[in-house]
Design a protein around this motif. Structure first.
Motif, PDB file in Angstrom:
ATOM      1  N   CYS A  24       0.848  -1.196   0.000  1.00 43.77           N
ATOM      2  CA  CYS A  24       0.000   0.000   0.000  1.00 43.77           C
ATOM      3  C   CYS A  24       0.884   1.247   0.000  1.00 43.77           C
ATOM      4  N   ALA A  25       0.366   2.331  -0.562  1.00 45.51           N
ATOM      5  CA  ALA A  25       1.203   3.477  -0.912  1.00 45.51           C
ATOM      6  C   ALA A  25       1.516   4.409   0.248  1.00 45.51           C
ATOM      7  N   ASP A  26       0.643   4.470   1.246  1.00 44.22           N
ATOM      8  CA  ASP A  26       0.902   5.398   2.352  1.00 44.22           C
ATOM      9  C   ASP A  26       1.137   4.603   3.625  1.00 44.22           C
ATOM     10  N   ASP A  27       0.544   4.965   4.730  1.00 45.35           N
ATOM     11  CA  ASP A  27       0.792   4.275   5.995  1.00 45.35           C
ATOM     12  C   ASP A  27      -0.006   2.973   6.051  1.00 45.35           C
ATOM     13  N   ASP A  28       0.582   1.952   6.625  1.00 50.51           N
ATOM     14  CA  ASP A  28      -0.121   0.679   6.714  1.00 50.51           C
ATOM     15  C   ASP A  28      -1.057   0.619   7.905  1.00 50.51           C
ATOM     16  N   PHE A  29      -0.588   1.095   9.063  1.00 54.04           N
ATOM     17  CA  PHE A  29      -1.426   1.136  10.261  1.00 54.04           C
ATOM     18  C   PHE A  29      -1.419   2.571  10.777  1.00 54.04           C
ATOM     19  N   ASP A  30      -2.500   3.286  10.489  1.00 53.25           N
ATOM     20  CA  ASP A  30      -2.643   4.698  10.843  1.00 53.25           C
ATOM     21  C   ASP A  30      -3.720   4.791  11.923  1.00 53.25           C
ATOM     22  N   MET A  31      -3.384   5.381  13.062  1.00 52.53           N
ATOM     23  CA  MET A  31      -4.301   5.436  14.200  1.00 52.53           C
ATOM     24  C   MET A  31      -4.310   6.846  14.764  1.00 52.53           C
ATOM     25  N   ASP A  32      -5.511   7.334  15.082  1.00 51.39           N
ATOM     26  CA  ASP A  32      -5.650   8.681  15.652  1.00 51.39           C
ATOM     27  C   ASP A  32      -7.020   8.812  16.301  1.00 51.39           C
ATOM     28  N   ASP A  33      -7.394  10.043  16.678  1.00 50.62           N
ATOM     29  CA  ASP A  33      -8.727  10.357  17.218  1.00 50.62           C
ATOM     30  C   ASP A  33      -9.060   9.611  18.505  1.00 50.62           C
ATOM     31  N   GLY A  34      -8.034   9.133  19.228  1.00 51.54           N
ATOM     32  CA  GLY A  34      -8.306   8.442  20.485  1.00 51.54           C
ATOM     33  C   GLY A  34      -8.580   6.963  20.330  1.00 51.54           C
ATOM     34  N   TYR A  35      -7.976   6.301  19.344  1.00 44.70           N
ATOM     35  CA  TYR A  35      -8.167   4.857  19.179  1.00 44.70           C
ATOM     36  C   TYR A  35      -7.532   4.105  20.340  1.00 44.70           C
ATOM     37  N   ARG A  36      -8.274   3.151  20.934  1.00 45.29           N
ATOM     38  CA  ARG A  36      -7.802   2.430  22.122  1.00 45.29           C
ATOM     39  C   ARG A  36      -8.066   0.936  22.027  1.00 45.29           C
ATOM     40  N   GLY A  37      -7.894   0.361  20.837  1.00 41.26           N
ATOM     41  CA  GLY A  37      -8.127  -1.060  20.668  1.00 41.26           C
ATOM     42  C   GLY A  37      -6.870  -1.893  20.793  1.00 41.26           C
ATOM     43  N   LYS A  38      -7.051  -3.189  20.629  1.00 44.66           N
ATOM     44  CA  LYS A  38      -5.962  -4.163  20.693  1.00 44.66           C
ATOM     45  C   LYS A  38      -5.883  -4.897  19.347  1.00 44.66           C
ATOM     46  N   ILE A  39      -4.669  -5.191  18.913  1.00 48.77           N
ATOM     47  CA  ILE A  39      -4.456  -5.931  17.666  1.00 48.77           C
ATOM     48  C   ILE A  39      -3.344  -6.946  17.893  1.00 48.77           C
ATOM     49  N   GLN A  40      -3.543  -8.169  17.424  1.00 50.10           N
ATOM     50  CA  GLN A  40      -2.506  -9.198  17.485  1.00 50.10           C
ATOM     51  C   GLN A  40      -2.427  -9.929  16.151  1.00 50.10           C
ATOM     52  N   PHE A  41      -1.219 -10.268  15.760  1.00 52.50           N
ATOM     53  CA  PHE A  41      -0.888 -10.963  14.518  1.00 52.50           C
ATOM     54  C   PHE A  41      -1.216 -10.064  13.312  1.00 52.50           C
ATOM     55  N   ALA A  42      -0.227  -9.341  12.862  1.00 56.59           N
ATOM     56  CA  ALA A  42      -0.432  -8.432  11.739  1.00 56.59           C
ATOM     57  C   ALA A  42       0.853  -8.302  10.937  1.00 56.59           C
ATOM     58  N   ILE A  43       0.694  -7.976   9.662  1.00 57.72           N
ATOM     59  CA  ILE A  43       1.790  -7.893   8.704  1.00 57.72           C
ATOM     60  C   ILE A  43       1.729  -6.558   7.993  1.00 57.72           C
ATOM     61  N   SER A  44       2.889  -5.971   7.792  1.00 58.40           N
ATOM     62  CA  SER A  44       3.028  -4.770   6.964  1.00 58.40           C
ATOM     63  C   SER A  44       4.203  -5.007   6.028  1.00 58.40           C
ATOM     64  N   VAL A  45       3.931  -4.999   4.727  1.00 56.03           N
ATOM     65  CA  VAL A  45       4.981  -5.192   3.719  1.00 56.03           C
ATOM     66  C   VAL A  45       4.900  -4.055   2.712  1.00 56.03           C
ATOM     67  N   LYS A  46       6.048  -3.408   2.452  1.00 56.30           N
ATOM     68  CA  LYS A  46       6.104  -2.252   1.565  1.00 56.30           C
ATOM     69  C   LYS A  46       6.784  -2.587   0.235  1.00 56.30           C
ATOM     70  N   ASP A  47       6.160  -2.144  -0.871  1.00 57.50           N
ATOM     71  CA  ASP A  47       6.794  -2.181  -2.180  1.00 57.50           C
ATOM     72  C   ASP A  47       7.751  -0.989  -2.252  1.00 57.50           C
ATOM     73  N   PRO A  48       9.046  -1.212  -2.435  1.00 57.39           N
ATOM     74  CA  PRO A  48      10.008  -0.101  -2.367  1.00 57.39           C
ATOM     75  C   PRO A  48       9.731   1.047  -3.331  1.00 57.39           C
ATOM     76  N   VAL A  49       9.125   0.774  -4.473  1.00 55.84           N
ATOM     77  CA  VAL A  49       8.974   1.832  -5.483  1.00 55.84           C
ATOM     78  C   VAL A  49       7.593   2.468  -5.486  1.00 55.84           C
ATOM     79  N   PHE A  50       6.706   2.050  -4.581  1.00 61.34           N
ATOM     80  CA  PHE A  50       5.314   2.490  -4.649  1.00 61.34           C
ATOM     81  C   PHE A  50       4.926   3.334  -3.444  1.00 61.34           C
ATOM     82  N   THR A  51       4.749   4.619  -3.659  1.00 56.51           N
ATOM     83  CA  THR A  51       4.124   5.505  -2.680  1.00 56.51           C
ATOM     84  C   THR A  51       3.106   6.365  -3.406  1.00 56.51           C
TER      85      THR A  51
END
Length: 473
Positions: A233-260
């Motif tokens: 994905c071209a921008d942020d993979d995990f973007d959090m704001d506005d008072g987010y207070r959840g829990k997340i387990q088991f996650a992957i973020s992989v960036k294509d070097p040439v794609f923004t």
């Protein structure tokens, strides 16, 4: 993302068709194909055009293909049920956006062998052919955003409430491909946007592929998630704001070097994690409550690692800023382009210094052109300074029990920088298998977290992406 404007077509009518009918979805003749958001298209026995407002419950079945034509709003207490194996497509002339609004629910429960797929309907798919999926709930937020982004109809723009246990339904074994509705240059809808979504919502096994903007963005709320994949994905993979207070387990973020995405002159950058409490341009203090405070464990986040052709718009493995708090534990962050662990702004740094925020029992690596640790945007008048980079490193690698690896190969993952087929499982002897995971922090003791023994998203044998996730796009 930035707040954007979009001319929404007036007079959208309630969808009258059911999944057993071939009538027009809005009971109106099809308009000619255009770029204003609704587009054209005709129903057939197997292809159903979806437009406008869904205000009564309906089911989409796997023996039909559903075409999102512009913005589609599910509202008035309706439940949209989507069968396993169903395909929902969008073409670039209308870039469909599915909005599950505050009192409605979605029941999209696919399986590992029959995932539900939202994708491009073009012969040559491209990011932005699909708009994205938007869940709008009734959980608390801090009001940093007053309305939904993305040019939605003003009648469907409010979000949040006071019910942190609210349910927007279920997304399970769902793949979202080629999302990111480009309304204005550099300003798009996310793959999956979660606005004030409550803890009663089930989000498990969801992949966002080749999105034009953020993969997952959490605007406040308390939703908990497992098994998330952000891939190319071209921008942020995990973007959090506005008072987010959840829990997340088991996650992957992989960036294509040439794609923004197109940053223009905004100064924005693309990161694996970008987490804020508020945007000071909105006139709020960083301490505005509730404060963003995600608790995260068992992530594997892969940056571009300064590969040939890497976009200059790549930034940090982790960017924690604007008054946010966080726990990221038992995780691997590697190949970061500008810095591995970045803390911005005095309050964010102070939370880490106090031990409220932690990068805990985790592994860090930065590319050859990056710094491992970075502190930025501190008050230059503070005497003594709030903190310094050397102290950040010492606390991270002692009190917080994390390890920095100068060479990514030392983590011994199978083939993490092979973007077409990333090998993210640890190999025999990897520290991800020999260093025990730790759940001894109060925030990690919650029963939500599976108390696994390994660091990162995988052990050596179990690949939870098999069957439903896709690579090489």
């Amino acid at each position: 993302m930035k707040k954007i404007a979009f001319a929404v077509l007036a007079g959208m009518l309630m969808i009258a068709a059911t999944t057993t009918s071939c009538k027009k979805s809005d009971n109106m003749p099809d308009p000619p194909i255009d770029t204003t958001g609704n587009g054209g298209g005709n129903d057939t026995a197997t292809d159903i055009m979806i437009r406008g407002v869904i205000s009564s419950s309906q089911t989409w079945t796997k023996n039909k293909t559903y075409h999102l034509r512009g913005y589609v709003y599910v509202t008035d207490g309706a439940t949209l049920t989507i069968e396993p194996g169903t395909k929902i497509v969008s073409n670039k002339d209308s870039a469909g956006v599915l909005v599950i609004y505050r009192d409605a629910t979605i029941n999209a429960a696919g399986t590992a062998t029959e995932p539900i797929v939202f994708t491009s309907g073009e012969a040559s798919p491209a990011p932005g052919d699909l708009g994205g999926i938007v869940l709008v709930g009734q959980a608390t937020t801090n009001g940093n955003h007053s309305v939904l982004e993305g040019g939605v109809d003003p009648n469907f723009s409010a979000f949040g409430g006071s019910n942190d246990e609210h349910s927007s339904g279920t997304l399970q074994y769902v793949r979202i491909e080629y999302a990111g509705k480009a309304v204005n240059p550099g300003d798009e809808v996310n793959g999956l946007s979660l606005y004030g979504v409550g803890a009663g919502t089930i989000i498990d096994y969801v992949q966002v592929v080749r999105g034009l903007d953020d993969a997952f963005e959490f605007f406040g709320g308390t939703v908990n998630c497992k098994h998330l994949i952000a891939y190319n994905c071209a921008d942020d993979d995990f973007d959090m704001d506005d008072g987010y207070r959840g829990k997340i387990q088991f996650a992957i973020s992989v960036k294509d070097p040439v794609f923004t995405d197109n940053k223009g002159t905004s100064g924005d950058i693309s990161n694996n994690f970008e987490v804020d409490n508020i945007n000071p341009n909105n006139g709020f203090l960083f301490t505005r409550a509730p404060i963003t405070f995600p608790v995260l464990s068992n992530f594997t986040a892969i940056g571009p690692n300064n590969a040939t052709g890497t976009s200059t718009d790549y930034g940090y493995g982790m960017r924690w800023r604007r008054g946010s708090k966080f726990i990221l534990a038992n995780s691997i962050v590697m190949g970061s382009q500008k810095a591995g662990l970045d803390l911005d702004d005095d309050s964010t740094v102070s939370y880490y210094k106090q031990g409220i925020s932690r990068f805990y029992n985790s592994f860090l690596n930065a590319s050859a052109v990056a710094v491992p640790y970075k502190i930025d945007k501190l008050d230059p008048k503070a005497i003594p300074p709030v903190w310094d980079t050397a102290s950040l490193r010492v606390m991270t690698e002692t009190t917080n029990r994390s390890r920095y690896y100068a060479t990514a190969a030392d983590m011994m993952l199978a083939d993490p920088f092979n973007d077409a087929a990333p090998g993210l499982k640890p190999t025999t002897g990897s520290p991800a298998l020999t260093v025990p995971a730790a759940f001894d922090l109060t925030e990690l003791s919650d029963s939500f977290f599976d108390k696994v023994s390994f660091i990162g998203a995988f052990d050596a044998t179990n690949d939870w992406t098999t069957g439903w996730a896709i690579w090489g796009k």
